[in-house]
Design an enzyme around this catalytic site. Sequence first.
Site, mmCIF file in Angstrom:
data_model
loop_
_atom_site.group_PDB
_atom_site.id
_atom_site.type_symbol
_atom_site.label_atom_id
_atom_site.label_comp_id
_atom_site.label_asym_id
_atom_site.label_seq_id
_atom_site.Cartn_x
_atom_site.Cartn_y
_atom_site.Cartn_z
ATOM 1 N N GLY A 202 0.845 -0.997 0.025
ATOM 2 C CA GLY A 202 -0.072 -0.045 0.037
ATOM 3 C C GLY A 202 0.867 1.312 -0.009
ATOM 4 O O GLY A 202 2.090 1.146 0.243
ATOM 5 N N CYS A 203 0.356 2.428 -0.167
ATOM 6 C CA CYS A 203 1.057 3.699 -0.379
ATOM 7 C C CYS A 203 1.544 3.983 0.938
ATOM 8 O O CYS A 203 2.779 4.300 1.102
ATOM 9 C CB CYS A 203 0.140 4.790 -0.912
ATOM 10 S SG CYS A 203 -1.517 4.996 -0.137
ATOM 11 N N TYR A 204 0.767 4.100 2.176
ATOM 12 C CA TYR A 204 1.047 4.588 3.201
ATOM 13 C C TYR A 204 2.285 3.506 3.834
ATOM 14 O O TYR A 204 3.489 3.915 4.242
ATOM 15 C CB TYR A 204 0.044 4.636 4.344
ATOM 16 C CG TYR A 204 -0.692 5.865 4.226
ATOM 17 C CD1 TYR A 204 -0.268 6.995 4.190
ATOM 18 C CD2 TYR A 204 -2.072 5.515 4.220
ATOM 19 C CE1 TYR A 204 -1.190 8.117 4.415
ATOM 20 C CE2 TYR A 204 -2.845 6.613 4.055
ATOM 21 C CZ TYR A 204 -2.648 7.759 4.203
ATOM 22 O OH TYR A 204 -3.426 9.009 4.185
ATOM 23 N N THR B 51 4.450 1.607 2.431
ATOM 24 C CA THR B 51 5.734 1.951 1.369
ATOM 25 C C THR B 51 6.533 3.040 2.306
ATOM 26 O O THR B 51 7.630 2.706 2.665
ATOM 27 C CB THR B 51 5.493 2.297 0.066
ATOM 28 O OG1 THR B 51 4.697 1.178 -0.546
ATOM 29 C CG2 THR B 51 6.726 2.672 -0.750
ATOM 30 N N ALA B 52 5.745 4.115 2.446
ATOM 31 C CA ALA B 52 6.384 5.408 3.096
ATOM 32 C C ALA B 52 6.942 5.194 4.577
ATOM 33 O O ALA B 52 7.822 5.375 4.919
ATOM 34 C CB ALA B 52 5.729 6.669 2.821
#
EC number: 1.2.1.38
Lengths: 352, 352, 352, 352
Positions: free
Chosen positions: A154-156, A158-159
Amino acid sequence: MSGAAKAFRAGIVGGTGYTGVELLRLLVNHPVVEVARITSRSEAGTAVADMFPSLRGHLDLEFTVPDVAQLSECDVVFFATPHNVAMRMMPELMAAGVRVVDLSADFRLRDADLWSRWYGEPHIAPELLAQAVYGLPEINREKIKDAQLVACPGCYPTAVQLGFLPLLEDSLIDPMQLIANAASGASGGGRQAKIPMLLAEAGDNFNAYGASGHRHLPEIEQGLADIANDPVAVTFVPHLLPMIRGIHATLYAPLRDSTLSLADIQALFEERYANEPFVDVMPAGSHPQTRYVKGANYCRIALHRPLDRDVIVVLSVIDNLVKGASGQAVQNMNIMLGLPERAGLEGAALLP
Amino acid sequence: MSGAAKAFRAGIVGGTGYTGVELLRLLVNHPVVEVARITSRSEAGTAVADMFPSLRGHLDLEFTVPDVAQLSECDVVFFATPHNVAMRMMPELMAAGVRVVDLSADFRLRDADLWSRWYGEPHIAPELLAQAVYGLPEINREKIKDAQLVACPGCYPTAVQLGFLPLLEDSLIDPMQLIANAASGASGGGRQAKIPMLLAEAGDNFNAYGASGHRHLPEIEQGLADIANDPVAVTFVPHLLPMIRGIHATLYAPLRDSTLSLADIQALFEERYANEPFVDVMPAGSHPQTRYVKGANYCRIALHRPLDRDVIVVLSVIDNLVKGASGQAVQNMNIMLGLPERAGLEGAALLP
Amino acid sequence: MSGAAKAFRAGIVGGTGYTGVELLRLLVNHPVVEVARITSRSEAGTAVADMFPSLRGHLDLEFTVPDVAQLSECDVVFFATPHNVAMRMMPELMAAGVRVVDLSADFRLRDADLWSRWYGEPHIAPELLAQAVYGLPEINREKIKDAQLVACPGCYPTAVQLGFLPLLEDSLIDPMQLIANAASGASGGGRQAKIPMLLAEAGDNFNAYGASGHRHLPEIEQGLADIANDPVAVTFVPHLLPMIRGIHATLYAPLRDSTLSLADIQALFEERYANEPFVDVMPAGSHPQTRYVKGANYCRIALHRPLDRDVIVVLSVIDNLVKGASGQAVQNMNIMLGLPERAGLEGAALLP
Amino acid sequence: MSGAAKAFRAGIVGGTGYTGVELLRLLVNHPVVEVARITSRSEAGTAVADMFPSLRGHLDLEFTVPDVAQLSECDVVFFATPHNVAMRMMPELMAAGVRVVDLSADFRLRDADLWSRWYGEPHIAPELLAQAVYGLPEINREKIKDAQLVACPGCYPTAVQLGFLPLLEDSLIDPMQLIANAASGASGGGRQAKIPMLLAEAGDNFNAYGASGHRHLPEIEQGLADIANDPVAVTFVPHLLPMIRGIHATLYAPLRDSTLSLADIQALFEERYANEPFVDVMPAGSHPQTRYVKGANYCRIALHRPLDRDVIVVLSVIDNLVKGASGQAVQNMNIMLGLPERAGLEGAALLP
C-alpha cells in the site's frame, strides 16, 4: 505510438482508476514492455484515450471485458482494482502460469483471518497467500525475481516501512512505541464519486481520518515485525491533504541508545540504501517535500533528532501513485522479467 | 460604516500583515469597539481599504506612523507585528497606562534568556515579562481581566495546549513523552515576500519544517508545564499545508492508567470545557476538519484511542488567524474590557 | 444559540446542499429572523450540526420531511433545491399565502417553453411564472417588496447582468455582440457525488464547460434584453476553477460611441450604483479578485478600455454562494419583510 | 546519471528559474543531448540538485558564472532568463557562432521601438532582431532548421496563435474583432519573491491582470498579422489561476461566412495540424482541460459554435512551462540539430 513491437506484453485488469491510468502513463514509454490489453467491465469498447485524453497520441487501445484466456497471453498482468477483485480471478490466472503484480490489498497480509477482520469479508483464495511475495524490492528483491504473484505494498505502508527500516533492522528504536503520522493527496481515495472527496469538500481543508484504526495498519505492523524480527506496535494516523498526489510520513521513535549520534544514524541510512535505485537519503536535517517526487518513483527520506533528545524523527515522501502504487508495480515487473530496474521509471519529478 | 460612535476605541500597530487585516475584519462588526487608529510606517497615508479591498465599504481609515501619544488615547492597543517590535514600544505604552494585547512572540516566554536563545537576539524589555499575562483564556481568564499587558499565544501553541490540557491537568498521560504533529495553512508564514511561500512553490505540496526545533516549542513546553505542574517534553513537528487558513494538531500521548476508558476521558474533556464559549469537544471518534473553524474563533477537539491500546490521540483544529491569533486577541480584549466574551466573534465558520 | 425569540420565522426546503448551509450560516446571525424549519427527505431526523459541524454551537435544529402545513407557519420559505423541486410544491404554498424565495432555476425564465428546452422536461407550474419576480434588487427592488414569489437569479447571471447593466441601460454598447467569459469555483456544481468534481479531478486543473450552450444563457439574455429594451445576443462560456467559492466574469462589448472616455463610463457606473448597498464600483483599471468578496454579499466591478480601442472590458466578481445565491436570497427576504437590506449581511470578506 | 557521453552539449544561462529547472527535467532524459553547463551569478558553486532536489539522482552539475567562452563550447545555448539579459550577451555569442534558443522576450518582436514601448527600456541589440527566427515550429519549422537564433514564443502567444491559426490562414474570421481570454497557472509569474504571488494571496483566488494592456499583446498581434497577412486587433485579457501549471485560452471570433458549418471548420483544423507532433485537435464540442497537458509538450484544441450563431469559440490548452516555454525550446533545439522532433518530449501528461 511507434509501430515497432516490444518484447513483452502486459495486461491491466481494472484500468479506469488512478493506478490504472498511472500504469499506462509509465508503460507507454517503457522501452521493452507494451500494454497489450486493458480491461474494464463498465467501459468495454471505449477507447482508453477517450476516457483519459492525457493519453491521446500515446495509446491506441480499447477497454475490454476481463477474460482469463486473453490475459494469459500476457507476460505479466497487473491488477489495478479495488480489493476483493484480484482474489476472485487469481486462482485461474495462477493455474494458467501467468505472472501477476497485484496493486490491490488482496494478497498483502499473510493471515487470512486478519485480512477478514479489517476488510469485513472472508478471503476467497487463502491458499494462495503463501505464494504471494510482498513487493517491497528494498526488502524482498530476490524473492520477487522468482515470484509468480507479487502483492504490491500500500501507499502508506511503503513510505512508513522505508522510513523505519534501517532503525528496526539494527534494533536502534523501541519497536513497541512507534508513531506514524502520515498525510496523503486525494488521489489515494480512488476515482470514485464520493461527496467527502469533492473539491468543494476536500479542497482548502485538512483532517485526519481512520484515526481509531486504518486498514493499512496491519500491513505496516506485519512488514515492520518482519524487519525487526520482533513484535511492533505502531500508532498510525493518516490525514487527507488538499492536493492530488503525494504522501508524507512523519515517523517518531524513541531511541534505545542515546549515545548514538544523528550522524551515526545518517551513515547507517546512507549505507543501507546506497544501492537502492529509488530510495534517496537526503542530508540530515533536510525537509523532503512531496513535490520532490511528484510523478517519480523515489522515496526521499531525511532524519532529525530534535534538540538532541532521544526521539528520532524520520521524514519520508513518495508519490502515492508512483512509488506508492504503479511505479512500484513497474519496478516489481522489471525485477520479475529480468529487466533493468529503472526501465520506464527514469522520469524526474515535476517541479514546480 | 454607520456613523454612531462606539464606546471603546482600539488601536492596531502594524496593520499590513495577515493578523492585522483579520483584526480589522473582526472589529468592523464589533458592537461596541471601533478601530480608531492603525499604523504602518511603510504605508502611512494609504487608505486601509485600498490595500485590502475586502474592507471597502467597512472602514474609512488611513494607516498612520506609529505614535505613542496617539495610541495612548485608545482603550486598547493591539500589536500585530513581527517579533522584536512590540517590546521596543512597550515600556512607553505601559507607562502611559495603555492596555495592550500583543499578538507577537515578544512577551510569551517568561524567561528572557530562553527567548534570546530561540529568537537570536537579546530581549529588550525583560523587566516587563513578569507583568505579561499569557492570553489563553481557558487557563488564565481571571488574570486577563486585570492585566495591562496580555501576550497572545502562538497559533500552534493554542491548538496543542487546548488539546493536551485536560489530560495533563489530571495527570493521565506521561508528560515526558508527548508528540505534537501539526500542520498549518500558509497564512501562518505572514505577508512577506519569500520564495518558499509562493503559490508555485508551496501550492500542491506538503512538507515538514523546523523539525529539529521550532520557536513555538519553548512556548508549548512552558504552557504545558504550567498546566501539568511538572516538567514536560514535547516532540513538535510543524508542517506547511497547501492552503491558506487552518491549523490541525495531531497529538499523541501514552496513557498512564490503561483502565481508563475512552468514554471516561471524553467525559473529562466535556466537563473541563463545558463553559468555554470557544472550545468544542466533538464526539469521541470524530475527525475535526480545519474548515469546521474557517474564519471562526473555535477550537474543535476530538479524541481517539486506536485499537484500544494505551496511546491517546487528540485531534485539535483552529483557524490560525482567528483562535490562533486575531480572534483570540479580540476574546482577550473582551475579557479585559468586561464585555461579553463572544462580542464580535459570533460568526460561524465558512463552509464550504 | 441565545434563547430570545426573533420576530420572523424562516423555513428552508432542501437544506443539505451548499446554498442551504450558506443560508444557515447567514441566518444564524440575522438580528430578527430565525430559522424555524429546515427540510430534507433523506436526512430527516439528523441534527443539522451533525451534518455541518461548522454550525455546532449556532443551531439546534433537525432536518424534517418537507410539509406544506408546517412550512406555511413560516414568514418566508426558501427553496435551496435543485431545479424541478420548487415548482412541485409551489402551487400549494402560494395558495397558503406563504412568501417564497426560490434559489432554484424553476421560476427564473418567464417563458415555460424556453425553460423546457433548456431543462429537458415540461414546466409543471407555468401559471405561476407571471407572478414570479426576478430577484435582482438592483433592477427590481420595488417589485420585490410586494412579491409573493421571488426567483433568485443564478450565480453567473448575477455577475454578468450587474456588469453589463449600466452600459445597456444607456445603450453604449452593441447588444448583439456581447461576450461573457466567466469562471466559477467548484461549489457552484453543488454537493453531489460526481467524478468530474472530485478534488483529484477538478483540483489543479482548469477548463471550460458548456461552451456550446449553458442553461444560464437564456436567463442572462432575458435579463439583459429587459435592461436594454432590445434583443441581445451573448456568447457565454463558463469555466471551472480549482477552488471552492467565487465567480469572476470578464465581459467584452464593442463601444458604440468611441468619443466616450473611460472616465465617462466610470462616472456612469458610479452614479448608477451609488445607492446600491452591495455593488462596489472599484477605480477604473482595477482588477477585482474573487477573494475580495469571499463570504460577503458584494459584487465588485471594474472597467477597462484596453489600449483605448473601442472595446469595453468589465470585470465583475461575486461569491457564487452569497451574492450569487444565499446572500442575495437573504437580501430579497429583507426587502420583502421591510427590514434593513444589510441585515444579516454585514460581514466583510474573508481575506486572506 | 549514466556515464555514456551524449552526442550534443547544451548550455543554459539562468538556470534558477522555472523555465530553467523545466529545461533540466526534460533534458536529463534526452537521448542525445546532455546539459554541459548551467549558469547563475547568484548561485555559482551551488549544486543544481541542492537547489532543486527533484533532480537528485539525475544531474551532477554546479551552477557557474556565465562565461561566453565556456558557453561557446556548447552546441546550443538556452537563455532561461528574464528579459534584458539575453540581448546583452547575444552579440558576442552570435559572433562566436553559437546557436541560441532564447526563451525570454528579447527577440520576439521584430520592431525595436515597439519592444521599447512595452518593456520600458531601449533594445540593446536591435541589429540582431532581423536574424531572430520566431520559434513557433507550426509556422516557422523550415526557418528554424537553419536559424542561429531562435526566439521562443511567450506562453500566452503560443496558446492563442495555435488556436486562431487555421481560421486566419483561411480568412474565415474578422481579424479586427478577436478576443483572447486566457488564464495561467502561477508558475508563469516566475520564481521571484513577490507578495501577490504568495500562496496566501494567489491561492484560493482568481483575477484578471494587465486587462488594460499586457506585454504579450504585441507579440500576439505580430504573429497573428503574419498569419493573416493583414492587420489584426486582439482584445487580450490574462487571468491568474490558483494552480501552478497550465494555460487555458478561450478565443472568440466572428465568423465571416455563416454557411460554413462547425464540421467544416473542424475538418480544416484537423487537416492543418495533421502532421504536427504536438498539436492535438480534439473532437468538436470537447473541453480540453489543462491537466490533459500537464508536464507534456502538447497544445490541445477544441472548437465550439455556440447555438450555431456566427461566433466561433476555440479552446486551447498548453502547459505554460512545456509547450509554452521549455518544451517548445527543446522542440526548437531538436529541429535546429536535425534530431527527431519528439526526442526528449515523449512523456505523457501527468493525470491525475
